[in-house]
Design an enzyme around this catalytic site. Structure first.
Site, short mmCIF file in Angstrom:
data_model
loop_
_atom_site.label_atom_id
_atom_site.label_comp_id
_atom_site.label_asym_id
_atom_site.label_seq_id
_atom_site.Cartn_x
_atom_site.Cartn_y
_atom_site.Cartn_z
N LYS A 174 0.84 -1.20 0.00
CA LYS A 174 0.00 0.00 0.00
C LYS A 174 0.87 1.25 0.00
O LYS A 174 1.64 1.48 0.94
CB LYS A 174 -0.90 0.04 1.24
CG LYS A 174 -1.99 1.10 1.11
CD LYS A 174 -2.65 1.43 2.43
CE LYS A 174 -1.94 2.52 3.18
NZ LYS A 174 -1.91 3.83 2.52
N GLU A 249 10.98 1.73 9.59
CA GLU A 249 11.83 2.89 9.29
C GLU A 249 11.01 4.12 9.61
O GLU A 249 10.04 4.43 8.91
CB GLU A 249 12.22 2.90 7.80
CG GLU A 249 13.03 1.70 7.36
CD GLU A 249 14.39 1.62 8.01
OE1 GLU A 249 14.89 2.65 8.51
OE2 GLU A 249 14.95 0.52 8.04
N CYS A 283 13.42 12.02 5.37
CA CYS A 283 13.68 11.61 6.75
C CYS A 283 15.14 11.84 7.13
O CYS A 283 15.47 11.88 8.31
CB CYS A 283 13.30 10.15 6.93
SG CYS A 283 14.07 9.09 5.70
N GLU A 384 10.03 16.23 15.27
CA GLU A 384 10.18 16.18 13.81
C GLU A 384 9.17 17.13 13.16
O GLU A 384 7.97 17.02 13.40
CB GLU A 384 9.95 14.75 13.30
CG GLU A 384 10.25 14.62 11.83
CD GLU A 384 9.93 13.24 11.28
OE1 GLU A 384 8.89 12.67 11.64
OE2 GLU A 384 10.73 12.74 10.47
#
Ligand code: NDP
Length: 480
Positions: A174, A249, A283, A384
């Site tokens: 997906k 991850e 990232c 973040e």
């Protein structure tokens, strides 16, 4: 309106529910396609197709599997322009970036794992005197789930499915609901390349429904996930009691540490990229910049001047360096952090505002933003943001900067700029991250282990690490 369909057993199909989700072009803010809103029933159909295809695919000679993956790689290359344009329309990234990074890398992912699988060996241990030999078989797992994010859509989608397929698994995958299109275009490429029906099945839709159905499916043996730390935590909590193999991850808040003895011009040019490439939505971006005090003022002046020159605009324009953010909610999140920075006593050195681009007035644009902070523990320096926003502050000693760098809950990557070899080794050892770049950034060799520690994830992708993840080792002991 263009419809983005599921790809199950080699066929295109709507969601069983018949429901659709709108898909936006972030550079204009307009809906331009619709995707299937898949649910558990669609995932079940995909699983059944994958299960049926598994016995034959897992027993297909490695050379044949490898050839098919190489054909996929070549077809991605041949369709570079169409795929790059689709990625830019879907994600908002500059077309130049999609053409030079995203799509070439998607092709390389297939090429790399097509070759790597032919070199994937296992060990044997002979016990002399006991007349036994142990060796390891590496079986594919069966049907595996791959779930990927929106920031590097085809790049990260293929980074998972290529090793999964190379090692003989069948896949239910997906892509992010926000960037579904290039995964959809990949279906046609896989068909053209001769990938047998059911080996790769792509289900489009929301994470909370389609993604959740993949994670909770009792017979999907492993989940390879890239995305936010919160989602990763939820997936870990859900999948752990089912004893699934998990590769996670997750997010990052990476330090970029600049010592006075660095090669200054090179550092400055790369730091602009490591701060703002892909609108800061990588990232691995170095969003926390720490600069040795003796060059701090000079760096501040030069960095701000360079960042002010960056051209923000329509991602299809040739000279655009910073495109649109991926979605309206993400734009609002980024802007809210800029506001928070002001409340926390940060000084805006440049940027800080939403931007209106002529002809794309409803697009999601934000100026590249540099915030000078006083305290490394402030929230903008700990959480973040995943946008075109960096913090900068000075440091005096190695020990001090290590404390600052390691103070976050994340541990994905770090960059160090120094010409002192001993220092680069000391820093590389002491930084709490899965990846350290010294005098470079985003320099990737696909053979290396990729991933983070702490809240940036569990497990490693890349090279044989990925092939190990997608296989189960079985020890066989023979007495002779
Ligand atoms: P999300 O965690 O929101 O989503 C990632 C994927 O998971 C999407 O396909 C999403 O679907 C799906 N998903 C969401 N909820 C669930 C659920 N409950 N069960 C199963 N699947 C779910 O991340 P973003 O897409 O926002 O990506 C940005 C994040 O990814 C950042 O934190 C970034 O740091 C991280 N990232 C990490 C990388 C690494 O290698 N460590 C590389 C790139 C990004 P949907 O979109 O439909 O909600």
């Amino acid at each position: 309106m263009k419809k983005i369909l599921n790809y199950i057993n080699g066929n295109y199909c709507e969601a069983v529910s018949g429901k659709w989700l709108d898909n936006y072009n972030p550079s204009t803010g307009k809906i331009y396609s619709q995707i299937t809103d898949s649910s558990q029933e669609d995932v079940e159909l995909a699983y059944q197709a994958a299960k049926k295809a598994f016995p034959k695919w897992s027993n297909t000679p490695i050379e044949e599997r490898s050839d098919i993956l190489l054909r996929i790689s070549t077809l991605i290359e041949k369709n570079l322009d169409a795929l790059a344009e689709a990625e830019t329309r879907d994600n908002g990234k500059p077309l130049s970036l999609a053409k030079s990074v995203d799509i070439p890398r998607a092709s390389s992912n297939f090429k790399f794992f097509a070759h790597a699988i032919t070199q994937f060996a296992s060990e044997a241990h002979e016990s002399i005197g006991r007349n036994t030999i142990n060796f390891t078989l590496k079986h594919p797992l069966g049907v595996v789930g791959c779930i990927s994010p929106w920031n590097l859509p085809l790049y990260l989608f293929t980074w998972k499915i290529a090793p999964a397929l190379a090692s003989g698994n069948c896949v239910v995958a997906k892509p992010s609901e926000i960037t579904p299109v290039t995964a959809f275009l990949l279906c046609e490429i896989c068909t053209q390349a001769g990938l047998p029906k059911g080996v790769l099945n792509i289900v489009q839709g929301m994470g909370s429904t389609a993604g959740h159905a993949i994670v909770t499916h009792p017979d999907i043996k492993a989940i390879s996930f890239t995305g936010g730390t919160k989602t990763g935590e939820h997936i870990a909590r859900t999948a752990a009691p089912m004893f699934k193999k998990l590769s996670l991850e997750l997010g990052g808040k990476n330090p970029n540490i600049i010592f006075a003895d660095c090669e200054y011009d090179k550092m400055l040019a790369v730091t602009v990229k490591s701060s703002f490439a892909n609108q800061g939505q990588i990232c691995l971006c170095g969003s926390r910049i720490f600069v040795e005090k003796s060059i701090y003022q000079q760096f501040k002046t030069d960095f701000v001047a360079k960042v002010k020159q960056l051209k923000v605009g329509n991602p299809f324009d040739k000279d655009t360096q910073i495109g649109a953010l991926v979605s309206k909610p993400h734009l609002e999140k980024v802007v809210s952090y800029i506001q928070l920075a002001k409340e926390e006593g940060g000084t805006l050195l440049c940027g800080g505002e939403k931007l209106t681009v002529n002809g794309s007035e409803n697009g999601y644009y934000v100026e590249p933003t540099i915030i000078e902070i006083l305290d490394y523990k402030c929230r903008v320096n700990q959480e973040e943001i995943f946008g075109p926003v960096v913090t900068i502050m000075p440091f005096e000693t190695e020990e001090e900067v290590l404390t600052m760098a390691n103070s976050v809950k994340y541990g994905l990557s770090a960059t160090v700029w120094t010409t002192n070899l001993n220092r680069s080794m000391r820093m590389s050892k002491a930084l709490e991250t899965g990846i350290v770049w010294v005098n470079t950034w985003l320099n990737r060799d696909l053979r290396t282990p990729f991933g983070g520690i702490k809240n940036s994830g569990v497990g490693r992708e890349g090279g044989f690490e990925a092939l190990n993840f997608f296989t189960e080792p079985k020890n066989v002991c023979i007495k002779y």
